[in-house]
Design a protein around this motif. Sequence first.
Motif, PDB file in Angstrom:
ATOM      1  N   SER A  82      92.509 -38.705  76.262  1.00 61.10           N
ATOM      2  CA  SER A  82      93.463 -37.594  76.274  1.00 61.10           C
ATOM      3  C   SER A  82      94.746 -37.919  77.048  1.00 61.10           C
ATOM      4  O   SER A  82      95.760 -37.245  76.874  1.00 61.10           O
ATOM      5  CB  SER A  82      92.809 -36.349  76.877  1.00 61.10           C
ATOM      6  OG  SER A  82      92.390 -36.625  78.205  1.00 61.10           O
ATOM      7  N   TRP A  83      94.736 -38.956  77.869  1.00 64.74           N
ATOM      8  CA  TRP A  83      95.901 -39.303  78.684  1.00 64.74           C
ATOM      9  C   TRP A  83      96.777 -40.281  77.910  1.00 64.74           C
ATOM     10  O   TRP A  83      96.325 -41.331  77.464  1.00 64.74           O
ATOM     11  CB  TRP A  83      95.428 -39.898  79.997  1.00 64.74           C
ATOM     12  CG  TRP A  83      96.498 -40.155  81.006  1.00 64.74           C
ATOM     13  CD1 TRP A  83      96.921 -41.381  81.419  1.00 64.74           C
ATOM     14  CD2 TRP A  83      97.254 -39.207  81.746  1.00 64.74           C
ATOM     15  NE1 TRP A  83      97.895 -41.256  82.370  1.00 64.74           N
ATOM     16  CE2 TRP A  83      98.123 -39.914  82.587  1.00 64.74           C
ATOM     17  CE3 TRP A  83      97.298 -37.820  81.762  1.00 64.74           C
ATOM     18  CZ2 TRP A  83      99.014 -39.284  83.434  1.00 64.74           C
ATOM     19  CZ3 TRP A  83      98.177 -37.199  82.619  1.00 64.74           C
ATOM     20  CH2 TRP A  83      99.027 -37.940  83.440  1.00 64.74           C
ATOM     21  N   TRP A  84      98.067 -39.963  77.769  1.00 71.22           N
ATOM     22  CA  TRP A  84      98.965 -40.772  76.950  1.00 71.22           C
ATOM     23  C   TRP A  84      99.090 -42.197  77.469  1.00 71.22           C
ATOM     24  O   TRP A  84      99.239 -43.142  76.688  1.00 71.22           O
ATOM     25  CB  TRP A  84     100.344 -40.119  76.856  1.00 71.22           C
ATOM     26  CG  TRP A  84     101.162 -40.227  78.112  1.00 71.22           C
ATOM     27  CD1 TRP A  84     101.188 -39.353  79.144  1.00 71.22           C
ATOM     28  CD2 TRP A  84     102.032 -41.298  78.460  1.00 71.22           C
ATOM     29  NE1 TRP A  84     102.033 -39.804  80.129  1.00 71.22           N
ATOM     30  CE2 TRP A  84     102.566 -41.002  79.732  1.00 71.22           C
ATOM     31  CE3 TRP A  84     102.431 -42.479  77.839  1.00 71.22           C
ATOM     32  CZ2 TRP A  84     103.454 -41.834  80.383  1.00 71.22           C
ATOM     33  CZ3 TRP A  84     103.325 -43.303  78.493  1.00 71.22           C
ATOM     34  CH2 TRP A  84     103.838 -42.982  79.748  1.00 71.22           C
ATOM     35  N   GLU A  85      99.045 -42.376  78.783  1.00 79.07           N
ATOM     36  CA  GLU A  85      99.222 -43.711  79.359  1.00 79.07           C
ATOM     37  C   GLU A  85      98.063 -44.634  78.989  1.00 79.07           C
ATOM     38  O   GLU A  85      98.252 -45.830  78.780  1.00 79.07           O
ATOM     39  CB  GLU A  85      99.337 -43.586  80.875  1.00 79.07           C
ATOM     40  CG  GLU A  85     100.295 -44.536  81.489  1.00 79.07           C
ATOM     41  CD  GLU A  85     100.499 -44.260  82.975  1.00 79.07           C
ATOM     42  OE1 GLU A  85     100.981 -45.175  83.628  1.00 79.07           O
ATOM     43  OE2 GLU A  85     100.186 -43.153  83.460  1.00 79.07           O
ATOM     44  N   VAL A  86      96.862 -44.069  78.903  1.00 82.09           N
ATOM     45  CA  VAL A  86      95.703 -44.860  78.480  1.00 82.09           C
ATOM     46  C   VAL A  86      95.886 -45.290  77.036  1.00 82.09           C
ATOM     47  O   VAL A  86      95.661 -46.457  76.688  1.00 82.09           O
ATOM     48  CB  VAL A  86      94.392 -44.066  78.681  1.00 82.09           C
ATOM     49  CG1 VAL A  86      93.204 -44.804  78.080  1.00 82.09           C
ATOM     50  CG2 VAL A  86      94.153 -43.783  80.154  1.00 82.09           C
ATOM     51  N   GLN A  87      96.316 -44.376  76.178  1.00 76.06           N
ATOM     52  CA  GLN A  87      96.562 -44.725  74.776  1.00 76.06           C
ATOM     53  C   GLN A  87      97.631 -45.812  74.660  1.00 76.06           C
ATOM     54  O   GLN A  87      97.497 -46.752  73.869  1.00 76.06           O
ATOM     55  CB  GLN A  87      96.989 -43.490  73.996  1.00 76.06           C
ATOM     56  CG  GLN A  87      95.922 -42.438  73.868  1.00 76.06           C
ATOM     57  CD  GLN A  87      96.420 -41.212  73.133  1.00 76.06           C
ATOM     58  OE1 GLN A  87      97.527 -41.182  72.597  1.00 76.06           O
ATOM     59  NE2 GLN A  87      95.586 -40.183  73.082  1.00 76.06           N
ATOM     60  N   ALA A  88      98.683 -45.690  75.448  1.00 81.24           N
ATOM     61  CA  ALA A  88      99.748 -46.694  75.423  1.00 81.24           C
ATOM     62  C   ALA A  88      99.235 -48.056  75.870  1.00 81.24           C
ATOM     63  O   ALA A  88      99.544 -49.083  75.247  1.00 81.24           O
ATOM     64  CB  ALA A  88     100.910 -46.250  76.310  1.00 81.24           C
ATOM     65  N   GLN A  89      98.432 -48.090  76.927  1.00 82.21           N
ATOM     66  CA  GLN A  89      97.907 -49.363  77.411  1.00 82.21           C
ATOM     67  C   GLN A  89      96.904 -49.973  76.433  1.00 82.21           C
ATOM     68  O   GLN A  89      96.813 -51.199  76.324  1.00 82.21           O
ATOM     69  CB  GLN A  89      97.274 -49.185  78.798  1.00 82.21           C
ATOM     70  CG  GLN A  89      98.268 -48.923  79.898  1.00 82.21           C
ATOM     71  CD  GLN A  89      99.186 -50.110  80.156  1.00 82.21           C
ATOM     72  OE1 GLN A  89      98.944 -51.233  79.745  1.00 82.21           O
ATOM     73  NE2 GLN A  89     100.269 -49.843  80.856  1.00 82.21           N
ATOM     74  N   VAL A  90      96.158 -49.147  75.725  1.00 79.82           N
ATOM     75  CA  VAL A  90      95.270 -49.677  74.676  1.00 79.82           C
ATOM     76  C   VAL A  90      96.110 -50.408  73.631  1.00 79.82           C
ATOM     77  O   VAL A  90      95.759 -51.513  73.190  1.00 79.82           O
ATOM     78  CB  VAL A  90      94.434 -48.544  74.032  1.00 79.82           C
ATOM     79  CG1 VAL A  90      93.787 -49.005  72.735  1.00 79.82           C
ATOM     80  CG2 VAL A  90      93.367 -48.059  74.994  1.00 79.82           C
ATOM     81  N   ALA A  91      97.224 -49.817  73.243  1.00 79.58           N
ATOM     82  CA  ALA A  91      98.113 -50.464  72.265  1.00 79.58           C
ATOM     83  C   ALA A  91      98.682 -51.767  72.811  1.00 79.58           C
ATOM     84  O   ALA A  91      98.793 -52.756  72.080  1.00 79.58           O
ATOM     85  CB  ALA A  91      99.238 -49.512  71.873  1.00 79.58           C
ATOM     86  N   VAL A  92      99.014 -51.798  74.098  1.00 76.51           N
ATOM     87  CA  VAL A  92      99.554 -53.020  74.713  1.00 76.51           C
ATOM     88  C   VAL A  92      98.500 -54.121  74.701  1.00 76.51           C
ATOM     89  O   VAL A  92      98.782 -55.270  74.328  1.00 76.51           O
ATOM     90  CB  VAL A  92     100.054 -52.738  76.148  1.00 76.51           C
ATOM     91  CG1 VAL A  92     100.401 -54.027  76.865  1.00 76.51           C
ATOM     92  CG2 VAL A  92     101.244 -51.802  76.120  1.00 76.51           C
ATOM     93  N   VAL A  93      97.269 -53.799  75.101  1.00 74.81           N
ATOM     94  CA  VAL A  93      96.202 -54.809  75.121  1.00 74.81           C
ATOM     95  C   VAL A  93      95.925 -55.309  73.703  1.00 74.81           C
ATOM     96  O   VAL A  93      95.820 -56.521  73.468  1.00 74.81           O
ATOM     97  CB  VAL A  93      94.910 -54.257  75.767  1.00 74.81           C
ATOM     98  CG1 VAL A  93      93.770 -55.255  75.649  1.00 74.81           C
ATOM     99  CG2 VAL A  93      95.143 -53.899  77.226  1.00 74.81           C
ATOM    100  N   CYS A  94      95.830 -54.387  72.755  1.00 74.73           N
ATOM    101  CA  CYS A  94      95.553 -54.785  71.368  1.00 74.73           C
ATOM    102  C   CYS A  94      96.671 -55.646  70.805  1.00 74.73           C
ATOM    103  O   CYS A  94      96.405 -56.649  70.121  1.00 74.73           O
ATOM    104  CB  CYS A  94      95.335 -53.551  70.502  1.00 74.73           C
ATOM    105  SG  CYS A  94      93.757 -52.732  70.799  1.00 74.73           S
TER     106      CYS A  94
END
Length: 158
Positions: A82-94
């Motif tokens: 639910s936290w946007w920063e976690v979603q953003a970091q998932v995209a960065v790692v991927c």
Amino acid sequence: MYVPRTQWLWLPLCGLFSCLHTCVLPQPDLLDVYQYYCRIGMGLTSPSLRAASLGMLAVLAENNAAAVARDVTRLAALRTDSWWEVQAQVAVVCSTLMTNLGPEDATADAACRIVSSLLAAGPPPAAARVALAHVAKVCVCVCMRGNRPYPDSTIRAA
């Protein structure tokens, strides 16, 4: 935001890691230690600490993508956080995995599907901007190497 007493040291550890990663990561024992703490951090209750752990994992992926490839299933679970920063970091790692492993790798393909589903779900605008910026960087890197680009599904989902 309240951070439980057991987690108060986590953010300074992430800061130290970001400063020392260039001289520390070539050492395999320390790589394992950092990866261990990243995995612990991804399961913490604080979204800021989960995001910081993913940020550390992105740096690890730049240096040893094969070692981080084992965490793709965790990344798939965190893409709906639910936290946007976690979603953003998932995209960065991927996107880092996609860049370093190449389009023919199965793990890179799984990372591409994670980013595609993250974008298709309609993330918050800030997370979408971060994801699109990193996906664009992947496309440029792959094309400059002369490899075939990732499937169109990533771009269409955006």
